[in-house]
Design a protein around this motif. Structure first.
Motif: not given
Length: 382
Positions: A107-131
């Motif tokens: 929302k703040a940037t108006g951009k959609s791409k988010i870079i995360t790391c292989i083997n990361s864990f950010h949660g299990r709801t759809y956005g967090a799981m996708s991260a």
């Protein structure tokens, strides 16, 4: 039959009572806890001060909607800002905090791409799981939320190759917990932070497991000399009472105008009272120094055991967030079973890492007791 979904692999023991750093099951067996409820119970169990605070607030009012002023939220938000220019959004869990961070970044940037790391864990709801950068967690739930890109942890070149003018944020854990207790390298983190600043990309630090004193500083990012744009918290924040928080720089506040995001139970008064006490007690120089000292004691002891063991491949971590990498996943299961039988509860991370997350209130004598059990299990022949 069970009336529960089988989405958890449950042990047969039921933990029904806790005191300080000890747990007791339905048969009265005592366990020394090196799990903290997966990094939650940083002040241990059945804490008299927290019990009193919770009871006093429960006698007043449990819940008010976020349609009204909540001074308890204001008080806790100020303490979490920790003398930095942050504002807070309160929710109920780590995955909710990360969902809020993802929404804020886009929302703040108006951009959609988010870079995360292989083997990361950010949660299990759809956005967090996708991260989350683990294919095993994605399986069966595709299509995921689009525009998440995964790069190797602690490697700069792959990250620089995918940074572009469509990137909203880079999202990192400073110690990959579920991924195997893998600390981020300081030079790498600082370079990533520098690139984000240069290119106007937001830096999100997921402190859900590393925050609230776990690594020996109140936030792990303090040890890396960086200042994230967004920080996510949960787990130990409420010492077992469900509460999460997303902190963002004040410049981002206008992106979350009324109606942009919300949570019915987020910031409820029970959670706020307890969390404020947790933060006040942990975020002191003396308490955090003790965490550092106990972490060093445990790490040194584990390294001594590793030097005498053919089963241990590595020992790593920061503060009281440590991992013992074993030679196989089968061995990890066997070791955890033996430790449980001996009265010590531990966790797994990745495929073959024994994860140790004792309460921050663990006593040195209890660390020595645990080290004796680790030695007995990890150095025996055969």
């Amino acid at each position: 039959m069970s009336y529960l979904f089988p989405n958890y692999s449950r042990k047969s023991i039921e933990l029904i009572k806790g005191k300080d750093n000890l747990l007791f099951d339905q048969n009265g067996k005592e366990y020394l806890d090196f799990t903290s409820g997966i990094g939650v119970m940083n002040l241990g169990y059945n804490d008299a001060e927290l019990n009193q605070i919770l009871a006093e607030q429960a006698a007043k009012i449990w819940h008010t909607p976020n349609l009204y002023t909540n001074q308890l939220q204001e008080k806790l938000a100020q303490k979490l800002a920790n003398n930095q220019e942050y504002v807070a959004f309160f929710c109920n869990s780590g995955t909710e905090a990360n969902e809020a961070a993802i929404k804020l970044a886009r929302k703040a940037t108006g951009k959609s791409k988010i870079i995360t790391c292989i083997n990361s864990f950010h949660g299990r709801t759809y956005g967090a799981m996708s991260a989350t950068g683990q294919e095993s967690i994605h399986q069966g739930f595709e299509p995921l939320v689009p525009d998440f890109v995964y790069v190797p942890f602690n490697e700069l070149a792959p990250l620089t190759q995918v940074l572009d003018d469509k990137t909203a944020a880079v999202m990192l854990e400073l110690v990959q917990g579920e991924g195997g207790v893998l600390p981020a390298e300081q030079a790498w983190v600082q370079k990533v932070a520098g690139l984000c600043k240069e290119q106007g990309i937001l830096l999100i630090i997921d402190e859900i497991q590393t925050g609230i004193g776990r690594t020996g500083s109140f936030y792990a990012y303090e040890q890396y000399q960086i200042e994230p744009d967004i920080v996510t918290l949960a787990k130990a924040l409420g010492n077992g009472l469900p509460v999460g928080a997303m902190l963002g720089k004040k410049a981002l506040a206008q992106a979350f105008a009324p109606g942009s995001h919300g949570s019915t139970f987020g910031g409820n008064k029970l959670a706020m009272q307890v969390a404020e006490n947790v933060v006040t007690r942990i975020n002191t120089k003396e308490f955090l120094q003790q965490v550092q000292q106990k972490g060093t004691l445990l790490l040194n002891g584990l390294n001594q055991i590793a030097a005498q063991s053919t089963q241990v491949q590595d020992v790593r971590g920061i503060g009281l967030m440590l991992g013992i990498e074993l030679s196989s996943s089968e061995l990890l299961t066997e070791v955890m079973t033996q430790l449980e039988a001996a009265g010590l509860l531990t966790l797994r991370a990745g495929s073959k890492v024994l994860r140790l997350l004792p309460p921050l209130t663990i006593k040195e004598a209890e660390i020595e007791q645990a080290l004796q059990l680790f030695s007995a299990v990890l150095t025996k022949e055969g």
